[in-house]
Design a protein around this motif. Structure first.
Motif: not given
Length: 137
Positions: A38-50, A65-80
């Protein structure tokens, strides 16, 4: 037009790929420790138009869905919550790791280089992004 940024999410490392501003070419950008993502993405979008994020959707062969989807959903919640203004699109990522490994073999990388899991993650993100671009044209 803004860049499209693809994410091949992993619990330890996450591969990142981006398009050019014209959204024609998908290129591997980097691999980031997932805890810093998340820190990386925030820095990236501060300098690039995404314009949008494309996140891999891992599925089993039976289309569940594979087993890893649980972790991805948590990440997506945090990302949004962290970056609400950039939409997220999901795209099937089945076989991207195998295709990434084959790409490394086909490009002539030595065995030692092919063991670089970070490179596999970055290539996987690029394949996800290429698949997204191909599906939208």
């Amino acid at each position: 037009m803004g860049r499209i940024l693809a994410i091949d999410y992993g619990t330890k490392r996450t591969g990142i790929a981006v398009t050019d501003e014209m959204q024609i070419i998908a290129s591997g950008l980097t691999t980031v420790e997932t805890k810093e993502l998340i820190t990386f993405l925030k820095k990236y979008i501060a300098t690039e138009n995404v314009e949008r994020f494309v996140v891999g959707l891992p599925k089993q062969m039976d289309n569940t869905a594979s087993d890893s989807e649980v972790y991805i959903q948590k990440f997506l919640d945090q990302l949004t919550k962290s970056i609400p203004d950039i939409p997220v699109v999901r795209i099937d990522e089945r076989f991207t790791s195998k295709m990434a490994f084959q790409t490394m073999i086909d490009s002539g990388l030595k065995k030692k280089q092919r063991q670089n899991k970070a490179l596999i993650d970055e290539i996987s993100a690029t394949l996800i992004l290429q698949s997204y671009l191909a599906s939208n044209f």
